[in-house]
Design a protein around this motif. Structure first.
Motif, PDB file in Angstrom:
ATOM      1  N   ALA A   1       0.828  -1.215   0.000  1.00  0.00           N
ATOM      2  CA  ALA A   1       0.000   0.000   0.000  1.00  0.00           C
ATOM      3  C   ALA A   1       0.853   1.251   0.000  1.00  0.00           C
ATOM      4  O   ALA A   1       0.551   2.222  -0.709  1.00  0.00           O
ATOM      5  CB  ALA A   1      -0.936  -0.008   1.207  1.00  0.00           C
ATOM      6  N   VAL A   2       1.928   1.257   0.779  1.00  0.00           N
ATOM      7  CA  VAL A   2       2.826   2.416   0.801  1.00  0.00           C
ATOM      8  C   VAL A   2       3.349   2.704  -0.599  1.00  0.00           C
ATOM      9  O   VAL A   2       3.292   3.846  -1.084  1.00  0.00           O
ATOM     10  CB  VAL A   2       4.004   2.169   1.772  1.00  0.00           C
ATOM     11  CG1 VAL A   2       5.102   3.218   1.547  1.00  0.00           C
ATOM     12  CG2 VAL A   2       3.527   2.214   3.222  1.00  0.00           C
ATOM     13  N   GLN A   3       3.853   1.673  -1.258  1.00  0.00           N
ATOM     14  CA  GLN A   3       4.466   1.882  -2.571  1.00  0.00           C
ATOM     15  C   GLN A   3       3.451   2.331  -3.614  1.00  0.00           C
ATOM     16  O   GLN A   3       3.728   3.221  -4.428  1.00  0.00           O
ATOM     17  CB  GLN A   3       5.144   0.590  -3.024  1.00  0.00           C
ATOM     18  CG  GLN A   3       6.312   0.187  -2.146  1.00  0.00           C
ATOM     19  CD  GLN A   3       6.855  -1.165  -2.542  1.00  0.00           C
ATOM     20  OE1 GLN A   3       7.635  -1.299  -3.495  1.00  0.00           O
ATOM     21  NE2 GLN A   3       6.438  -2.197  -1.822  1.00  0.00           N
ATOM     22  N   LEU A   4       2.263   1.731  -3.609  1.00  0.00           N
ATOM     23  CA  LEU A   4       1.241   2.117  -4.584  1.00  0.00           C
ATOM     24  C   LEU A   4       0.749   3.536  -4.336  1.00  0.00           C
ATOM     25  O   LEU A   4       0.498   4.286  -5.286  1.00  0.00           O
ATOM     26  CB  LEU A   4       0.075   1.127  -4.536  1.00  0.00           C
ATOM     27  CG  LEU A   4       0.384  -0.308  -4.959  1.00  0.00           C
ATOM     28  CD1 LEU A   4      -0.860  -1.185  -4.794  1.00  0.00           C
ATOM     29  CD2 LEU A   4       0.888  -0.368  -6.399  1.00  0.00           C
ATOM     30  N   ALA A   5       0.626   3.919  -3.061  1.00  0.00           N
ATOM     31  CA  ALA A   5       0.183   5.278  -2.746  1.00  0.00           C
ATOM     32  C   ALA A   5       1.228   6.308  -3.143  1.00  0.00           C
ATOM     33  O   ALA A   5       0.894   7.383  -3.679  1.00  0.00           O
ATOM     34  CB  ALA A   5      -0.132   5.388  -1.249  1.00  0.00           C
ATOM     35  N   VAL A   6       2.497   6.005  -2.902  1.00  0.00           N
ATOM     36  CA  VAL A   6       3.574   6.905  -3.323  1.00  0.00           C
ATOM     37  C   VAL A   6       3.560   7.066  -4.836  1.00  0.00           C
ATOM     38  O   VAL A   6       3.730   8.173  -5.372  1.00  0.00           O
ATOM     39  CB  VAL A   6       4.937   6.380  -2.825  1.00  0.00           C
ATOM     40  CG1 VAL A   6       6.081   7.153  -3.468  1.00  0.00           C
ATOM     41  CG2 VAL A   6       5.018   6.480  -1.301  1.00  0.00           C
ATOM     42  N   ALA A   7       3.320   5.954  -5.551  1.00  0.00           N
ATOM     43  CA  ALA A   7       3.260   6.015  -7.012  1.00  0.00           C
ATOM     44  C   ALA A   7       2.104   6.881  -7.497  1.00  0.00           C
ATOM     45  O   ALA A   7       2.175   7.481  -8.576  1.00  0.00           O
ATOM     46  CB  ALA A   7       3.138   4.607  -7.586  1.00  0.00           C
ATOM     47  N   LEU A   8       1.043   6.980  -6.693  1.00  0.00           N
ATOM     48  CA  LEU A   8      -0.097   7.841  -7.040  1.00  0.00           C
ATOM     49  C   LEU A   8       0.186   9.317  -6.771  1.00  0.00           C
ATOM     50  O   LEU A   8      -0.594  10.179  -7.150  1.00  0.00           O
ATOM     51  CB  LEU A   8      -1.332   7.420  -6.236  1.00  0.00           C
ATOM     52  CG  LEU A   8      -1.995   6.101  -6.625  1.00  0.00           C
ATOM     53  CD1 LEU A   8      -3.057   5.715  -5.591  1.00  0.00           C
ATOM     54  CD2 LEU A   8      -2.621   6.195  -8.015  1.00  0.00           C
ATOM     55  N   GLY A   9       1.293   9.584  -6.067  1.00  0.00           N
ATOM     56  CA  GLY A   9       1.645  10.962  -5.761  1.00  0.00           C
ATOM     57  C   GLY A   9       1.275  11.394  -4.360  1.00  0.00           C
ATOM     58  O   GLY A   9       1.320  12.587  -4.041  1.00  0.00           O
ATOM     59  N   ALA A  10       0.908  10.432  -3.497  1.00  0.00           N
ATOM     60  CA  ALA A  10       0.551  10.754  -2.126  1.00  0.00           C
ATOM     61  C   ALA A  10       1.791  10.818  -1.245  1.00  0.00           C
ATOM     62  O   ALA A  10       2.814  10.185  -1.528  1.00  0.00           O
ATOM     63  CB  ALA A  10      -0.421   9.716  -1.577  1.00  0.00           C
ATOM     64  N   THR A  11       1.684  11.585  -0.172  1.00  0.00           N
ATOM     65  CA  THR A  11       2.675  11.559   0.902  1.00  0.00           C
ATOM     66  C   THR A  11       2.205  10.521   1.912  1.00  0.00           C
ATOM     67  O   THR A  11       1.038  10.529   2.315  1.00  0.00           O
ATOM     68  CB  THR A  11       2.782  12.927   1.596  1.00  0.00           C
ATOM     69  OG1 THR A  11       3.255  13.882   0.649  1.00  0.00           O
ATOM     70  CG2 THR A  11       3.733  12.865   2.782  1.00  0.00           C
ATOM     71  N   VAL A  12       3.092   9.607   2.307  1.00  0.00           N
ATOM     72  CA  VAL A  12       2.693   8.506   3.182  1.00  0.00           C
ATOM     73  C   VAL A  12       3.473   8.558   4.491  1.00  0.00           C
ATOM     74  O   VAL A  12       4.695   8.690   4.488  1.00  0.00           O
ATOM     75  CB  VAL A  12       2.905   7.135   2.507  1.00  0.00           C
ATOM     76  CG1 VAL A  12       2.416   6.010   3.425  1.00  0.00           C
ATOM     77  CG2 VAL A  12       2.184   7.074   1.168  1.00  0.00           C
ATOM     78  N   VAL A  13       2.738   8.447   5.591  1.00  0.00           N
ATOM     79  CA  VAL A  13       3.319   8.268   6.917  1.00  0.00           C
ATOM     80  C   VAL A  13       2.931   6.874   7.378  1.00  0.00           C
ATOM     81  O   VAL A  13       1.747   6.508   7.344  1.00  0.00           O
ATOM     82  CB  VAL A  13       2.799   9.319   7.919  1.00  0.00           C
ATOM     83  CG1 VAL A  13       3.397   9.081   9.303  1.00  0.00           C
ATOM     84  CG2 VAL A  13       3.105  10.728   7.424  1.00  0.00           C
ATOM     85  N   GLY A  14       3.908   6.062   7.760  1.00  0.00           N
ATOM     86  CA  GLY A  14       3.627   4.683   8.121  1.00  0.00           C
ATOM     87  C   GLY A  14       4.076   4.333   9.522  1.00  0.00           C
ATOM     88  O   GLY A  14       5.194   4.663   9.920  1.00  0.00           O
ATOM     89  N   THR A  15       3.190   3.680  10.286  1.00  0.00           N
ATOM     90  CA  THR A  15       3.586   3.235  11.618  1.00  0.00           C
ATOM     91  C   THR A  15       4.263   1.876  11.523  1.00  0.00           C
ATOM     92  O   THR A  15       3.878   1.016  10.728  1.00  0.00           O
ATOM     93  CB  THR A  15       2.394   3.136  12.582  1.00  0.00           C
ATOM     94  OG1 THR A  15       1.492   2.118  12.125  1.00  0.00           O
ATOM     95  CG2 THR A  15       1.668   4.458  12.681  1.00  0.00           C
ATOM     96  N   ALA A  16       5.279   1.702  12.361  1.00  0.00           N
ATOM     97  CA  ALA A  16       6.033   0.447  12.391  1.00  0.00           C
ATOM     98  C   ALA A  16       6.889   0.442  13.641  1.00  0.00           C
ATOM     99  O   ALA A  16       7.112   1.487  14.274  1.00  0.00           O
ATOM    100  CB  ALA A  16       6.922   0.317  11.152  1.00  0.00           C
ATOM    101  N   SER A  17       7.367  -0.735  14.018  1.00  0.00           N
ATOM    102  CA  SER A  17       8.310  -0.806  15.127  1.00  0.00           C
ATOM    103  C   SER A  17       9.615  -0.141  14.695  1.00  0.00           C
ATOM    104  O   SER A  17       9.939  -0.111  13.503  1.00  0.00           O
ATOM    105  CB  SER A  17       8.566  -2.261  15.514  1.00  0.00           C
ATOM    106  OG  SER A  17       9.198  -2.951  14.456  1.00  0.00           O
ATOM    107  N   PRO A  18      10.381   0.398  15.630  1.00  0.00           N
ATOM    108  CA  PRO A  18      11.642   1.066  15.271  1.00  0.00           C
ATOM    109  C   PRO A  18      12.572   0.192  14.430  1.00  0.00           C
ATOM    110  O   PRO A  18      13.275   0.709  13.555  1.00  0.00           O
ATOM    111  CB  PRO A  18      12.258   1.398  16.638  1.00  0.00           C
ATOM    112  CG  PRO A  18      11.071   1.604  17.537  1.00  0.00           C
ATOM    113  CD  PRO A  18      10.069   0.574  17.084  1.00  0.00           C
TER     114      PRO A  18
END
Length: 304
Positions: free
Chosen positions: A154-171
């Protein structure tokens, strides 16, 4: 044939490796010699008995809903796939030496089996939810659980659409999320403030919850108190909070088109399908246990 089987609902300990009869295709199906099977949350939800109202489980049951392999039998009426073809798609009983498929597309020659099997469920889910959310160029999207199989696509596809993505994850997964094109933030207490600080102008246009860790109230807060443009694929509290729960359900041809597009992108290097770990059939219990814990960095794969 060898397969992972279980004969009662329960935890991962009910899974064992056993011998079961080989399946043969009904009209419209093909059988494949399985090269790789994907591990998905659906697998352990079915194993727990949580999906009985939607789909009945007959015992002994073989888990697995997606696979990649070589066609070795073709059912009546199938004209677009032939014996010997390398295919990827949705299957039944995929944790086995042979499995039946009803919806498959050709595997690109340059894409490995393990990477290819990471595409059907995660890729279709990601595309479907991004469409539900109406993500477009200029939006700021938050992906809760950005390092997992669905979240990373989802991150990669959204970035390809031109969106800015903030993603939660463990450090430990922040470098990985950053490589995918998102700004990583730690999940847990205080994540609303951390996400806002990472978002341009502190504005969040949409939230995609892939983790199901009870973060929907935070998602609603990030959206200014509304459940509009918040979608989860994993949190069963969605309905009582007014949040859209997506369980897939796109038409078959749309699924095929999305899968073909994702596989082509991956083969060209435009979509990273990360494999977290591989397991043999007798490692299926460990694989599902890891999937249920929700900390895998990418796709968990069974190799029969």
């Amino acid at each position: 044939m060898k397969a992972t089987v279980y004969e009662e609902f329960g935890g991962p300990e009910v899974l064992r490796t056993g011998e079961v009869p080989e399946p043969h295709p009904d009209p419209g199906q093909v059988r494949i010699a399985v090269k790789a099977a994907g591990v998905n949350p659906m697998d352990w939800k079915i194993r727990h008995g949580w999906m009985e109202q939607m789909m009945h489980t007959s015992f002994p049951a073989v888990p697995g809903v997606e696979a990649a392999g070589v066609v070795d039998e073709v059912g009546e009426g199938v004209t677009d796939v032939a014996v010997g073809d390398e295919v990827v798609g949705w299957a039944t009983g995929a944790y086995a030496q042979y499995a039946l498929m009803t919806n498959a597309v050709p595997k690109p020659a340059g894409l490995g089996w393990n990477e290819a099997v990471a595409a059907p469920v995660a890729g279709e889910t990601a595309r479907h939810v991004l469409k539900l959310l109406g993500v477009k160029s200029g939006d700021t999207l938050v992906v809760l659980g950005a390092a997992g199989a669905v979240g990373s696509v989802a991150v990669q596809l959204a970035v390809a659409l031109g969106a800015t993505v903030v993603g939660t994850a463990s450090p430990a997964n922040h470098d990985f999320v950053r490589e995918l094109g998102a700004t990583p933030v730690a999940y847990g207490e205080g994540q609303v403030e951390r996400i806002r600080a990472a978002a341009p102008s502190q504005i969040v246009d949409a939230v995609f919850d892939t983790a199901g860790k009870g973060d929907l109230p935070d998602a609603i807060e990030l959206r200014g108190g509304t459940a509009d443009r918040v979608v989860t694929i994993a949190d069963m509290d969605a309905e009582k909070l007014g949040v859209t729960f997506s369980a897939g359900g796109a038409p078959r041809e749309e699924q095929r088109a999305h899968l073909a597009a994702n596989l082509a992108l991956a083969a060209e290097g435009g979509l990273r399908l990360r494999v977290a770990r591989t397991f043999g059939l007798d490692g299926a219990a460990e694989a599902q246990r890891e999937s249920e814990a929700g900390h895998a960095r990418g796709k968990l794969v069974i190799i029969p």
